[in-house]
Design an enzyme around this catalytic site. Structure first.
Site, mmCIF file in Angstrom:
data_model
loop_
_atom_site.group_PDB
_atom_site.id
_atom_site.type_symbol
_atom_site.label_atom_id
_atom_site.label_comp_id
_atom_site.label_asym_id
_atom_site.label_seq_id
_atom_site.Cartn_x
_atom_site.Cartn_y
_atom_site.Cartn_z
ATOM 1 N N GLU A 141 -0.463 -1.171 5.926
ATOM 2 C CA GLU A 141 0.891 -0.731 6.203
ATOM 3 C C GLU A 141 0.610 1.106 7.151
ATOM 4 O O GLU A 141 0.886 1.519 7.841
ATOM 5 C CB GLU A 141 1.821 -1.057 6.059
ATOM 6 C CG GLU A 141 3.420 -0.508 7.497
ATOM 7 C CD GLU A 141 3.866 0.910 6.697
ATOM 8 O OE1 GLU A 141 4.449 1.502 8.390
ATOM 9 O OE2 GLU A 141 3.773 1.533 6.318
ATOM 10 N N ASP B 293 0.941 -1.347 0.004
ATOM 11 C CA ASP B 293 0.013 -0.565 0.282
ATOM 12 C C ASP B 293 0.728 1.307 0.047
ATOM 13 O O ASP B 293 1.943 1.457 0.653
ATOM 14 C CB ASP B 293 -1.552 -0.060 1.139
ATOM 15 C CG ASP B 293 -0.133 0.231 2.416
ATOM 16 O OD1 ASP B 293 0.882 -0.109 3.027
ATOM 17 O OD2 ASP B 293 -1.149 1.198 3.334
#
Length: 454
Positions: free
Chosen positions: A156, A92
């Site tokens: 994250e 991400d």
């Protein structure tokens, strides 16, 4: 310079890595539905799972996390008596911010002067390729001599804790002797660095209301309280005159004893304008890696264009509090919440919503994995000794791994050196850093097979 077949093999694989990183960067995998559709993250997860399967990983799975996002896991078994190394990265990315401000499209990998530009090129999709390059180089020179587990996280950047909870619920999946977290970076390009300390983070959204509706400032100003002004007073209470964090009850006097960060270098790395002073007191290391800091992530207020002389009934802000090792994120969140409530002026109503948190981290650097990595870094960076540094950002998973596997050594390395401009426009990765760090990782994995661990 001594001939290094591993380095030569990694170098020969860089064109393929560029093609693969371009494919991975093209996915707009921001773990925020207000920014990108979930399908972009799902496509990135499938890409990584396919890449692991192509490298003969077993038990490859796209795992659904409790926060609604996905992570990817796989295991490459080594010899029966081999140690296990867990490799971590995340796919991400941060939102691209102002796409028009990028010199090239943020989700199109573009090469300029030995750097590849694109959102996630360094943080942290590039680390996925770093791990793959290291493993491929070892396979080309006799095979991977250790058991390797890989986990690539999908949320994250949001700090929502999905993978942390999954690891706690499935500890056997992630058990390892050493853990390489590929989400840090060298102190600067060409200076091999393993990060030994991370600041944690807590994030809050606060909403201040004072009126039933907006009011004409000429008719009511001076008596009716403005919600935006109240919000600004709250935010101002969180920093001292020197710009350092001032949260009631939270210590802010830590001292950093590791790698020095000269002020002139920091000014250049941060791009400070002439005449603008640094905030806080103490050394740069003290302020950056051993003390808390406050940041305003966003604020809702009327834009200047088209603004009218109006008292605002409601105002919102999102803030972050960075925490040095030794401080507890939950306790700090309680202190920050109490501070906001205590410093809300005029009886205004304030609603506080937690957005996410991650614990700070400090590594034990005395173990055999650190000695092995120092040798590997010296091979990949001839003439340079490995440094131990801090990193101002947080990696929430590190706290969970430390609690679950206290005997495992955790090493943080990666591609996020200052020129990478992670989280900003024009993020990029140094091709030379990718090559050298993949080479270092390959040498580490090869040597760790024979490293005494008692």
């Amino acid at each position: 310079m001594e001939h290094d077949p591993i380095a030569e093999t990694v170098a020969s694989m860089i064109p393929r890595a560029r093609t693969e990183l371009a494919e991975l960067v093209a996915f707009r995998s921001v773990a925020d539905l207000a920014v990108s559709p979930r399908s972009e993250s799902e496509k990135a997860a499938r890409w990584i799972a396919d890449a692991l399967r192509a490298e003969d990983f077993q038990d490859v799975s796209v795992l659904d996390m409790s926060d609604g996002w996905q992570s990817v896991y796989g295991c490459l078994p080594g010899p029966a008596d081999a140690p296990t190394v867990l490799l971590y990265a995340h796919f991400d990315v941060q939102p691209p911010l102002d796409e028009a401000a990028w010199d090239t499209p943020p989700f199109t990998l573009t090469e300029r002067e030995d750097r590849w530009y694109g959102r996630g090129a360094a943080d942290c999709k590039g680390a996925v390729l770093m791990h793959l390059l290291a493993l491929r180089a070892l396979k080309a020179h006799g095979g991977v001599p250790v058991t390797v587990k890989v986990v690539v996280e999908g949320s994250e950047e949001q700090g929502t804790g999905g993978l942390e909870r999954y690891v706690r619920d499935h500890p056997e999946m992630f058990a390892a002797d050493a853990i390489l977290v590929g989400d840090a970076g060298n102190f600067r390009r060409g200076v091999p660095t393993v990060t030994a300390a991370l600041r944690g983070i807590t994030m809050l959204r606060l909403e201040v209301t004072t009126l039933r509706g907006d009011l004409h400032s000429g008719q009511f100003g001076g008596v009716a309280p403005d919600a935006l002004t109240a919000l600004l007073k709250i935010l101002s209470s969180l920093v001292g005159d020197d710009g350092s964090a001032r949260v009631d009850g939270l210590p802010a006097d830590g001292h950093w004893e590791g790698l020095e960060y000269p002020e002139d270098d920091f000014r250049a790395d941060a791009g400070l304008l002439d005449g603008v002073r640094l905030t806080g007191t103490g050394t740069v290391g003290d302020r950056l890696w051993s003390r808390p800091s406050i940041g305003v992530m966003g604020i809702d207020c009327p834009p200047v264009e088209g603004a009218t002389p109006t008292l605002q009934a409601r105002a919102r802000a999102a803030i972050s509090l960075r925490l040095p090792p030794g401080q507890d994120a939950r306790s700090a969140t309680d202190m920050l919440t109490a501070h906001i409530e205590r410093h809300t002026p005029w009886g205004a109503r304030v609603r506080i919503e937690p957005l996410g948190q991650g614990e700070p981290f400090r590594a034990d650097v005395s173990g055999p994995a650190y000695r092995t990595m120092a040798d590997a870094m010296a091979t990949a960076y001839p003439g340079e000794d490995m440094r131990l540094g801090g990193f101002g950002g947080g990696i929430p998973l590190c706290g969970a791994l430390t609690a679950l596997y206290p005997r495992a050594e955790i090493l943080l390395l990666g591609l996020n050196e200052p020129e990478a401009h992670i989280h900003a426009v024009n993020e990029s990765v140094s091709v030379d850093e990718l090559r050298r760090l993949a080479t270092a990782e390959a040498h580490f994995l090869r040597a760790y097979r024979e490293t005494p661990r008692t």
